[in-house]
Design a protein around this motif. Structure first.
Motif, PDB file in Angstrom:
ATOM      1  N   ILE A 155      33.636  -3.141  -9.792  1.00 13.04           N
ATOM      2  CA  ILE A 155      33.943  -3.182 -11.255  1.00 13.04           C
ATOM      3  C   ILE A 155      34.650  -4.309 -11.755  1.00 13.04           C
ATOM      4  CG2 ILE A 155      35.214  -1.789 -12.847  1.00 13.04           C
ATOM      5  CD1 ILE A 155      34.623   0.911 -11.363  1.00 13.04           C
ATOM      6  N   VAL A 156      35.605  -4.786 -11.061  1.00 12.16           N
ATOM      7  CA  VAL A 156      36.172  -5.926 -11.548  1.00 12.16           C
ATOM      8  C   VAL A 156      35.154  -7.196 -11.483  1.00 12.16           C
ATOM      9  CG1 VAL A 156      37.974  -7.785 -10.969  1.00 12.16           C
ATOM     10  CG2 VAL A 156      38.338  -5.101 -10.775  1.00 12.16           C
ATOM     11  N   ARG A 157      34.494  -7.325 -10.248  1.00 10.31           N
ATOM     12  CA  ARG A 157      33.386  -8.389 -10.561  1.00 10.31           C
ATOM     13  C   ARG A 157      32.426  -8.422 -11.549  1.00 10.31           C
ATOM     14  NH1 ARG A 157      28.486  -9.885  -8.959  1.00 10.31           N
ATOM     15  NH2 ARG A 157      27.889  -7.631  -8.252  1.00 10.31           N
ATOM     16  N   LEU A 158      31.861  -7.101 -12.075  1.00  8.15           N
ATOM     17  CA  LEU A 158      30.994  -6.916 -13.116  1.00  8.15           C
ATOM     18  C   LEU A 158      31.730  -7.189 -14.244  1.00  8.15           C
ATOM     19  CD1 LEU A 158      29.174  -3.777 -11.848  1.00  8.15           C
ATOM     20  CD2 LEU A 158      28.062  -6.033 -11.973  1.00  8.15           C
ATOM     21  N   TYR A 159      32.820  -6.968 -14.453  1.00 10.92           N
ATOM     22  CA  TYR A 159      33.595  -7.179 -15.564  1.00 10.92           C
ATOM     23  C   TYR A 159      33.777  -8.690 -15.707  1.00 10.92           C
ATOM     24  CZ  TYR A 159      37.248  -7.749 -18.935  1.00 10.92           C
ATOM     25  OH  TYR A 159      38.193  -7.959 -20.012  1.00 10.92           O
ATOM     26  N   ALA A 160      34.089  -9.336 -14.849  1.00  6.03           N
ATOM     27  CA  ALA A 160      34.210 -10.811 -14.831  1.00  6.03           C
ATOM     28  C   ALA A 160      32.917 -11.492 -15.367  1.00  6.03           C
ATOM     29  CB  ALA A 160      34.719 -11.453 -13.532  1.00  6.03           C
ATOM     30  N   ARG A 161      31.930 -11.184 -14.933  1.00  9.04           N
ATOM     31  CA  ARG A 161      30.493 -11.616 -15.053  1.00  9.04           C
ATOM     32  C   ARG A 161      30.405 -11.534 -16.690  1.00  9.04           C
ATOM     33  NH1 ARG A 161      25.325  -9.359 -12.219  1.00  9.04           N
ATOM     34  NH2 ARG A 161      26.536 -10.131 -10.345  1.00  9.04           N
ATOM     35  N   ARG A 162      30.553 -10.334 -16.940  1.00  9.13           N
ATOM     36  CA  ARG A 162      30.417  -9.635 -18.375  1.00  9.13           C
ATOM     37  C   ARG A 162      31.201 -10.822 -19.281  1.00  9.13           C
ATOM     38  NH1 ARG A 162      26.852  -8.218 -21.881  1.00  9.13           N
ATOM     39  NH2 ARG A 162      28.225  -7.373 -23.960  1.00  9.13           N
ATOM     40  N   TRP A 163      32.685 -10.938 -19.022  1.00  5.78           N
ATOM     41  CA  TRP A 163      33.448 -11.686 -19.735  1.00  5.78           C
ATOM     42  C   TRP A 163      33.174 -13.069 -19.974  1.00  5.78           C
ATOM     43  CZ3 TRP A 163      37.091 -10.747 -23.141  1.00  5.78           C
ATOM     44  CH2 TRP A 163      38.016 -11.857 -23.114  1.00  5.78           C
ATOM     45  N   LEU A 164      32.189 -13.678 -18.991  1.00  6.83           N
ATOM     46  CA  LEU A 164      31.464 -14.990 -19.265  1.00  6.83           C
ATOM     47  C   LEU A 164      30.548 -14.934 -20.357  1.00  6.83           C
ATOM     48  CD1 LEU A 164      31.316 -16.013 -15.575  1.00  6.83           C
ATOM     49  CD2 LEU A 164      32.879 -16.984 -17.227  1.00  6.83           C
ATOM     50  N   ILE A 165      29.882 -13.799 -20.639  1.00  6.23           N
ATOM     51  CA  ILE A 165      28.907 -13.849 -21.639  1.00  6.23           C
ATOM     52  C   ILE A 165      29.627 -13.485 -22.851  1.00  6.23           C
ATOM     53  CG2 ILE A 165      27.261 -12.037 -22.443  1.00  6.23           C
ATOM     54  CD1 ILE A 165      26.462 -11.336 -19.284  1.00  6.23           C
ATOM     55  N   GLU A 166      30.555 -12.628 -23.038  1.00  2.00           N
ATOM     56  CA  GLU A 166      31.535 -12.573 -24.139  1.00  2.00           C
ATOM     57  C   GLU A 166      31.902 -13.813 -24.519  1.00  2.00           C
ATOM     58  OE1 GLU A 166      31.451  -9.851 -25.950  1.00  2.00           O
ATOM     59  OE2 GLU A 166      30.294  -8.505 -24.477  1.00  2.00           O
ATOM     60  N   THR A 167      32.616 -14.542 -23.580  1.00  2.00           N
ATOM     61  CA  THR A 167      33.008 -15.720 -24.447  1.00  2.00           C
ATOM     62  C   THR A 167      32.073 -16.887 -24.717  1.00  2.00           C
ATOM     63  OG1 THR A 167      33.242 -16.634 -21.940  1.00  2.00           O
ATOM     64  CG2 THR A 167      35.071 -15.714 -22.790  1.00  2.00           C
ATOM     65  N   ASN A 168      30.747 -16.693 -24.217  1.00  2.00           N
ATOM     66  CA  ASN A 168      29.751 -17.588 -24.444  1.00  2.00           C
ATOM     67  C   ASN A 168      29.538 -16.971 -25.994  1.00  2.00           C
ATOM     68  OD1 ASN A 168      27.476 -18.918 -25.189  1.00  2.00           O
ATOM     69  ND2 ASN A 168      26.377 -18.021 -23.425  1.00  2.00           N
ATOM     70  N   PHE A 169      29.344 -15.750 -26.202  1.00  2.00           N
ATOM     71  CA  PHE A 169      29.167 -15.212 -27.583  1.00  2.00           C
ATOM     72  C   PHE A 169      30.104 -15.692 -28.824  1.00  2.00           C
ATOM     73  CE2 PHE A 169      25.745 -12.427 -25.809  1.00  2.00           C
ATOM     74  CZ  PHE A 169      24.529 -12.987 -26.415  1.00  2.00           C
ATOM     75  N   ARG A 170      31.224 -15.581 -28.246  1.00  2.00           N
ATOM     76  CA  ARG A 170      32.724 -15.837 -29.255  1.00  2.00           C
ATOM     77  C   ARG A 170      32.300 -17.181 -29.465  1.00  2.00           C
ATOM     78  NH1 ARG A 170      38.220 -17.026 -28.257  1.00  2.00           N
ATOM     79  NH2 ARG A 170      39.407 -16.612 -30.129  1.00  2.00           N
ATOM     80  N   ALA A 171      32.107 -18.184 -28.459  1.00  2.00           N
ATOM     81  CA  ALA A 171      32.027 -19.745 -28.716  1.00  2.00           C
ATOM     82  C   ALA A 171      31.068 -20.019 -29.645  1.00  2.00           C
ATOM     83  CB  ALA A 171      31.941 -20.256 -27.517  1.00  2.00           C
ATOM     84  N   GLN A 172      29.891 -19.333 -29.635  1.00  2.00           N
ATOM     85  CA  GLN A 172      28.661 -19.482 -30.322  1.00  2.00           C
ATOM     86  C   GLN A 172      28.826 -18.954 -31.849  1.00  2.00           C
ATOM     87  OE1 GLN A 172      24.724 -18.791 -29.007  1.00  2.00           O
ATOM     88  NE2 GLN A 172      25.272 -18.871 -26.772  1.00  2.00           N
ATOM     89  N   LYS A 173      29.739 -17.827 -31.866  1.00  2.00           N
ATOM     90  CA  LYS A 173      29.918 -17.274 -33.218  1.00  2.00           C
ATOM     91  C   LYS A 173      31.028 -18.288 -33.863  1.00  2.00           C
ATOM     92  CE  LYS A 173      29.315 -12.542 -32.247  1.00  2.00           C
ATOM     93  NZ  LYS A 173      29.999 -11.116 -32.335  1.00  2.00           N
TER      94      LYS A 173
END
Length: 184
Positions: free
Chosen positions: A45-63
């Motif tokens: 669960i922690v590993r999957l969250y870390a992967r998801r977090w990278l995607i979220e920060t990517n979208f935040r930077a793009q926004k």
């Protein structure tokens, strides 16, 4: 650092797994991660969250920097999809320039490192394909009426055990050659 975990039910009677981890930035704080797949272990669960977090920060930077969602007033799916891809390309190009200017490794070294990682992918796919074909041997023999019905499960177990023994032997061999990474 995983503090603890618990499986609870929501008001709608949906089972969820809560995992509490220590906040790296402040040891007195914690983060609570939620998963509806209660069969996952805490580390996964922690590993999957870390992967998801990278995607979220990517979208935040793009926004934030590329006005993803506000630069285009299109409402058509194809236009929105195209704009999102263009925004991603801009982000990748700027990240490449940033890394090129900051990373101590040369472009050649980065290229060789990437190529070595990509070379492993076909090998892994080949091993998976080999395993799948071995696991289907008993089924194919049964379908060809070479294997009796009451022998099918036993043949499947023998093949699976043989593959498992082979992998165990390979792992032992690699540990002898390369050394045990856990021990170092």
């Amino acid at each position: 650092d995983i503090i603890c975990s618990a499986i609870v039910k929501t008001k709608g009677d949906i089972p969820i797994k809560l995992v509490f981890i220590r906040n790296r930035n402040c040891s007195n704080e914690y983060l609570a991660l939620l998963s509806t797949d209660t069969s996952l272990d805490c580390e996964e669960i922690v590993r999957l969250y870390a992967r998801r977090w990278l995607i979220e920060t990517n979208f935040r930077a793009q926004k934030q920097y590329f006005r993803l969602g506000t630069e285009s007033s299109a409402r058509d799916y194809d236009n929105l999809f195209a704009f999102m891809n263009i925004s991603s390309i801009r982000y990748i190009m700027l990240e490449f320039i940033r890394r090129y200017n900051i990373d101590e490794r040369s472009l050649g070294e980065l290229f060789r490192s990437t190529c070595q990682q990509l070379e492993d992918i076909p090998f892994v796919s080949a091993i998976e394909s080999l395993m799948l074909s071995f696991n289907n041997i008993a089924k194919k023999l049964f379908e060809a009426k070479v294997l009796k019905k009451n022998c099918f499960a036993k043949a499947q177990k023998i093949i699976t055990d043989s593959l498992s023994d082979w992998f165990t032997g390979i792992c032992r061999y690699l540990k002898q050659i390369l050394g045990d990474p856990i021990a170092t």
